[in-house]
Structures are given as structure tokens and as C-alpha cells.
Design an enzyme around this catalytic site. Structure first.
Site, short mmCIF file in Angstrom:
data_model
loop_
_atom_site.label_atom_id
_atom_site.label_comp_id
_atom_site.label_asym_id
_atom_site.label_seq_id
_atom_site.Cartn_x
_atom_site.Cartn_y
_atom_site.Cartn_z
N THR A 132 0.56 -38.16 -29.38
CA THR A 132 1.57 -37.32 -30.28
C THR A 132 1.30 -38.05 -31.73
OG1 THR A 132 3.59 -36.59 -30.89
CG2 THR A 132 3.54 -38.59 -29.81
N ASP A 133 1.49 -37.08 -32.59
CA ASP A 133 1.68 -37.45 -34.09
C ASP A 133 2.84 -38.20 -34.16
OD1 ASP A 133 3.27 -35.33 -34.22
OD2 ASP A 133 2.63 -34.23 -36.02
N LYS A 161 5.44 -43.51 -26.35
CA LYS A 161 3.94 -42.88 -26.48
C LYS A 161 3.02 -43.98 -27.33
CE LYS A 161 2.63 -39.34 -25.30
NZ LYS A 161 2.01 -38.74 -24.09
P1 NAD Z 1 6.30 -30.98 -20.90
O1 NAD Z 1 7.59 -31.75 -20.76
O2 NAD Z 1 6.46 -29.59 -21.03
O3 NAD Z 1 5.60 -31.55 -19.43
C1 NAD Z 1 5.56 -32.72 -19.07
C2 NAD Z 1 4.96 -32.41 -17.64
O4 NAD Z 1 4.75 -34.06 -16.87
C3 NAD Z 1 5.72 -31.61 -16.47
O5 NAD Z 1 5.04 -31.06 -15.62
C4 NAD Z 1 6.49 -32.64 -15.85
O6 NAD Z 1 6.87 -32.48 -14.45
C5 NAD Z 1 5.56 -33.90 -15.57
N1 NAD Z 1 6.08 -35.30 -15.59
C6 NAD Z 1 6.88 -35.76 -16.03
N2 NAD Z 1 7.01 -36.99 -15.47
C7 NAD Z 1 6.17 -37.55 -14.60
C8 NAD Z 1 5.90 -38.31 -13.59
N3 NAD Z 1 6.37 -39.29 -13.35
N4 NAD Z 1 4.74 -38.34 -12.91
C9 NAD Z 1 3.94 -37.00 -12.56
N5 NAD Z 1 4.34 -36.04 -13.63
C10 NAD Z 1 5.30 -36.02 -14.47
O7 NAD Z 1 5.48 -31.73 -21.93
P2 NAD Z 1 4.54 -31.22 -23.03
O8 NAD Z 1 5.26 -30.65 -24.21
O9 NAD Z 1 3.58 -30.17 -22.29
O10 NAD Z 1 3.53 -32.29 -23.41
C11 NAD Z 1 2.67 -32.71 -22.65
C12 NAD Z 1 2.12 -34.11 -23.34
O11 NAD Z 1 1.53 -33.79 -24.62
C13 NAD Z 1 3.01 -35.13 -23.31
O12 NAD Z 1 2.00 -36.34 -22.99
C14 NAD Z 1 3.45 -35.28 -24.95
O13 NAD Z 1 3.62 -36.45 -25.23
C15 NAD Z 1 2.00 -34.50 -25.52
N6 NAD Z 1 2.23 -33.75 -26.77
C16 NAD Z 1 3.50 -32.97 -26.84
C17 NAD Z 1 3.51 -32.10 -28.05
C18 NAD Z 1 4.21 -30.87 -28.11
O14 NAD Z 1 4.44 -30.19 -29.03
N7 NAD Z 1 4.92 -30.61 -26.98
C19 NAD Z 1 2.56 -32.44 -29.10
C20 NAD Z 1 1.76 -33.42 -29.09
C21 NAD Z 1 1.58 -34.31 -27.89
O1 DAU Z 2 4.97 -33.76 -33.22
C1 DAU Z 2 4.86 -33.52 -31.84
C2 DAU Z 2 5.96 -33.66 -31.07
O2 DAU Z 2 6.53 -32.32 -31.43
C3 DAU Z 2 5.92 -33.75 -29.53
O3 DAU Z 2 5.16 -35.04 -29.38
C4 DAU Z 2 7.09 -33.72 -28.79
O4 DAU Z 2 6.73 -33.98 -27.33
C5 DAU Z 2 7.70 -32.47 -29.04
O5 DAU Z 2 8.92 -32.13 -28.44
C6 DAU Z 2 7.96 -32.12 -30.60
O6 DAU Z 2 8.86 -33.08 -31.00
P1 DAU Z 2 10.15 -32.50 -32.15
O7 DAU Z 2 11.17 -33.43 -32.16
O8 DAU Z 2 9.29 -32.23 -33.54
O9 DAU Z 2 10.19 -30.87 -31.54
P2 DAU Z 2 11.70 -30.22 -31.54
O10 DAU Z 2 11.40 -28.83 -31.03
O11 DAU Z 2 12.50 -31.04 -30.50
O12 DAU Z 2 12.17 -30.47 -32.93
C7 DAU Z 2 11.35 -29.79 -34.08
C8 DAU Z 2 12.45 -29.63 -35.10
O13 DAU Z 2 13.70 -28.87 -34.83
C9 DAU Z 2 12.90 -31.17 -35.35
O14 DAU Z 2 12.89 -31.45 -36.75
C10 DAU Z 2 14.27 -31.37 -34.86
C11 DAU Z 2 14.63 -29.44 -35.32
N1 DAU Z 2 15.60 -29.21 -33.98
C12 DAU Z 2 15.24 -29.21 -32.73
C13 DAU Z 2 16.28 -28.63 -31.95
C14 DAU Z 2 15.92 -28.64 -30.34
C15 DAU Z 2 16.74 -28.49 -34.60
O15 DAU Z 2 17.18 -28.42 -35.63
N2 DAU Z 2 17.81 -27.94 -33.69
C16 DAU Z 2 17.41 -27.95 -32.25
O16 DAU Z 2 18.30 -27.49 -31.25
#
Ligand code: NAD
Ligand code: DAU
Length: 351
Positions: A132-133, A161
Site C-alpha cells: 500500500t501507499d 504493511k
Molecule cells: P480485503 O480485506 O478485502 O481482503 C483480504 C482477504 O484476505 C480476505 O479475503 C480475507 O479472508 C483474507 N485473509 C485475511 N487474513 C487472512 C489469513 N490470516 N490467512 C488467509 N487469508 C486471510 O483486502 P483488500 O482491500 O482486497 O486488500 C488486499 C491487499 O491489497 C492487502 O494486502 C492490502 O494491504 C492491499 N492494498 C489494498 C488497497 C485498498 O485500497 N483496498 C490499496 C493498496 C493495497
Molecule cells: O491508500 C491505500 C489504502 O486505502 C489501503 O492500503 C487500505 O487497505 C484501504 O482501506 C484504504 O485506506 P484508507 O484509510 O485511505 O481508506 P478508507 O476507505 O478507510 O478511508 C478513506 C478516507 O475516508 C480516509 O481519509 C478516512 C475517511 N473516512 C473513512 C470512513 C470509513 C471517513 O471520513 N468516514 C468513514 O466512515
């Protein structure tokens, strides 16, 4: 070339798009989806490809060392694409140890199993780590994260991370393990679990519930459509150089409040509600502790070296996302029943 790839976390949001892409694009590969099916994992995300001949689901926990060692020994995966993680910042504030366990220890268990298999001959092998960033910390009002920005994580999630990234790199330096790391900005799109900003607010608008904006709403994130992230992972997995990091981002910065207002307008149109209806649901609530002000990715390296760039604009991606949620109300209802209600009440109703 045939490959045997294990994708961890493939039942989650981003993982399911990566699994689908690999299963569909590479019929000669054998794709294994290894997932513990935590609250965030959902096999409904992969219904359309569950009986594909090159796809196998394995339920398992990456922190279970014995299970992972035996699985790797038996299957001899030649590549790992590692996405399994605890991924929600707010949950990491409540339960940081769960994040250390899965994100740090779980990554190490995988690294060790992979090393034990191939350390005598790494040829043709690759460990691809999805990060992640947020590891870079927070930007002020200007500047961009590049691949050489120093790590400066602020939340238990981003610290876990960052730690996992360091271990991947250390296995490369110490054992010669071929690896690639990518650090991506905020994803959005179909199958996004409704604890994160965009799907949470779509769900709340549908249900006429308050939209809890943290602090003053002036926090900035760079948003990328999830399928574009899956394409970037595919490219960097196949064409990226060993020991390299690639930053992936949408060139698409929004303050939370501007994004929420855009979303409210689109939702009013889709739901045929009078203009301004959804905006009235905006409620400013207590800020997230340690809330990072701004993330913004410089994705010019992956663009220059691998030719990747986002394929959809934010407006197009948001519309696709809203349409998906409106057409998949059963999915939304299924994931917001049960334990989700308890999470929601602890996170929002009690504050
Ligand atoms: P998510 O929470 O939607 O999914 C995570 C998955 O991992 C789930 O299917 C869960 O069952 C599985 N998991 C959790 N713990 C586990 C364990 N101990 N063993 C096996 N499986 C397990 O997450 P996401 O948003 O899809 O993110 C996926 C990856 O990308 C993560 O590594 C996250 O850090 C990274 N990432 C996410 C974002 C974002 O915006 N969501 C951005 C950048 C990087
Ligand atoms: O930047 C990458 C990351 O983006 C990933 O690594 C993470 O897994 C992913 O969850 C996400 O993190 P953020 O904390 O940026 O995402 P989130 O959707 O939780 O929040 C986005 C922005 O919105 C943040 O500034 C917090 C704000 N927020 C979030 C929630 C859930 C609110 O204002 N209200 C809320 O209820």
C-alpha cells in the site's frame, strides 16, 4: 509457459479481481486461491469462475505455519501473489495485534515456506507482494510518493504493511529470493467491503443512513478502479524486474468531502431522488486517530517501464461501481448481516 501460482487473499476485494483476471487470461496456468475467509473474504465474489478448470480454492490461514509448509511442500507453487491481509485502518486502531499477526507473521510464514522450497534454485520463481501507499506516511499539501520515498507509517495497519515489505526485501537480499513489491493507492469498485469509505457511503445512501465524514473532511486520497490495479499487478508480475518496487496510482486525488458530494449527486440521479437528498445525510464525526492528511502516488515508473496507466476515468469507474452495488443488493445484504452490524455499532453508533 505453464505456471502454478498461489494467490493469497483471493476471496477479498482486490484479490478476487486478481484471481479472476489470472484465471481468465492464462488458461495454461494453475491458479490456487488461498484464503482464510475472514469477515472480508467471500467466495460469492468468484461465483462466475469457481468451476474453471485452472482454478482451485484452498481454505487456510497464512499464519498457520505447519499447514502452509505442508501445502507448499505438496503443491510446489512456483509463484506467490500475496494479498491476504487485515486491510482496514479503523480496525487496526481497535485491534493492532491482529494486524501484526496476519500482515507480518503471515507474510513471514509464506516467505519461509517459499524459501524452503526453492532456495537451492530460484530460477523461474517469483514472490509478488501487494502493498500500500500508506507505508510512506502522510504528505502535506504538495508532493507525491515515489518508489524512493522513505517509509514513515502512522497507523498499526500501515506499520504492519511496512514491516511485511521489509521482510520481503530482506528475503531477497539474504536468500536471493526473486521478488517484486507494488504499493498502490486507494482502490474502489465492485465487491468492495462496505466498511471502506465509498462502499460504506453507497450502502448508507441506499438505506438513508448518516454519512459519517471524519474530522473536517479535507483529507485527500488518490483513487484507482480495482480492475486497473489487477491489470497493473498482472503486468508487474510478468514484466517487472526482480527486487523492484512499483508505485501504482490513479493520478486522481480527491478530498473526502468533494468525493462524498460527487457520490451523493450520482446516487440521487440513480435512485431518482431529488437533487440534494443524499448530501443532507452528511454528518461530520470525530476524526480517526493518527489520520493521514494526504496520499498521492507518482505512478510514472510503472507507466514508463511497463506501459501501464488507468483505463477508466473516476467518473466512469464510480458509475460502474454504483451500478454494480445497485444490481447486487443480495451481495450487499449478505455481507452487511451478522457480525457487520456489531462492527458498525461499535465504530459509529457508540461515538
Ligand atoms: P480485503 O480485506 O478485502 O481482503 C483480504 C482477504 O484476505 C480476505 O479475503 C480475507 O479472508 C483474507 N485473509 C485475511 N487474513 C487472512 C489469513 N490470516 N490467512 C488467509 N487469508 C486471510 O483486502 P483488500 O482491500 O482486497 O486488500 C488486499 C491487499 O491489497 C492487502 O494486502 C492490502 O494491504 C492491499 N492494498 C489494498 C488497497 C485498498 O485500497 N483496498 C490499496 C493498496 C493495497
Ligand atoms: O491508500 C491505500 C489504502 O486505502 C489501503 O492500503 C487500505 O487497505 C484501504 O482501506 C484504504 O485506506 P484508507 O484509510 O485511505 O481508506 P478508507 O476507505 O478507510 O478511508 C478513506 C478516507 O475516508 C480516509 O481519509 C478516512 C475517511 N473516512 C473513512 C470512513 C470509513 C471517513 O471520513 N468516514 C468513514 O466512515
Amino acid at each position: 509457459m505453464s505456471k502454478k501460482i498461489v494467490i493469497t487473499g483471493g476471496a477479498g476485494f482486490i484479490g478476487s479481481h486478481v484471481v479472476r483476471r489470472f484465471v481468465k487470461q492464462y488458461s495454461s496456468y494453475q491458479i490456487f486461491n488461498l484464503d482464510a475467509l475472514t469477515y472480508a473474504g467471500n467466495l460469492e465474489n468468484l461465483k462466475d469462475i469457481e468451476s474453471a478448470p485452472n482454478y482451485t480454492f484452498i481454505k487456510g490461514d497464512i499464519t498457520d505455519e505447519k499447514f502452509i509448509n505442508e501445502l507448499f511442500e505438496e503443491q510446489k507453487f512456483d509463484s506467490v501473489i500475496h494479498l491476504a491481509a487485515e486491510s482496514h485502518v479503523d480496525r487496526s486502531i481497535v485491534d493492532p495485534l491482529a494486524f501484526a499477526k496476519t500482515n507480518i507473521l503471515g507474510t513471514m510464514v509464506l516467505l519461509n515456506a517459499f524459501k524452503n522450497l526453492w532456495q537451492d534454485n530460484w530460477s523461474g520463481k517469483r514472490f509478488y507482494h501487494v502493498s500500500t501507499d500508506e507505508v510512506y506516511g502522510s504528505l502535506g499539501n504538495t508532493g507525491l510518493f515515489t518508489e524512493s520515498t522513505s517509509y514513515d507509517p502512522n497507523s498499526p495497519y500501515s506499520a504492519s504493511k511496512a514491516s511485511s515489505d521489509h521482510f520481503v526485501r530482506a528475503y531477497g537480499e539474504t536468500y536471493g529470493m526473486p521478488y517484486v513489491i507494488s504499493n498502490c493507492s486507494n482502490n474502489y469498485g465492485p465487491n468492495h467491503f462496505p466498511e471502506k469509505l465509498i462502499p460504506l457511503f453507497i450502502n448508507n445512501i441506499i438505506n438513508n443512513k448518516a454519512l459519517p465524514v471524519y474530522g473536517d473532511g479535507l483529507f485527500t486520497r488518490d483513487w484507482l478502479y480495482v480492475k486497473d490495479h489487477a491489470v497493473a499487478i498482472d503486468l508487474a508480475f510478468h514484466k517487472g524486474n526482480n527486487s523492484e518496487t512499483y508505485n501504482i496510482g490513479g493520478f486522481n486525488e480527491w478530498t473526502n468531502i468533494d468525493l462524498v458530494k460527487l457520490l451523493c449527486g450520482l446516487m440521487d440521479d440513480k435512485l431518482q431522488r431529488p437533487t440534494g437528498t443524499s448530501e443532507k445525510l452528511i454528518t461530520y464525526v470525530k476524526d480517526r486517530p493518527g489520520h493521514d492528511l494526504r496520499y498521492a502516488i507518482d505512478a510514472s515508473k510503472i507507466n514508463r517501464e511497463l506501459g501501464w496507466k488507468p483505463s477508466v476515468t473516476f467518473e466512469e469507474g464510480l458509475e460502474k461501481t454504483i451500478n454494480w452495488f445497485l444490481e447486487n443488493k443480495d451481495w450487499l445484504n449478505n455481507v452487511t448481516s451478522g457480525s457487520y452490524k456489531e462492527y458498525y455499532s461499535n465504530q459509529y453508533d457508540k461515538k
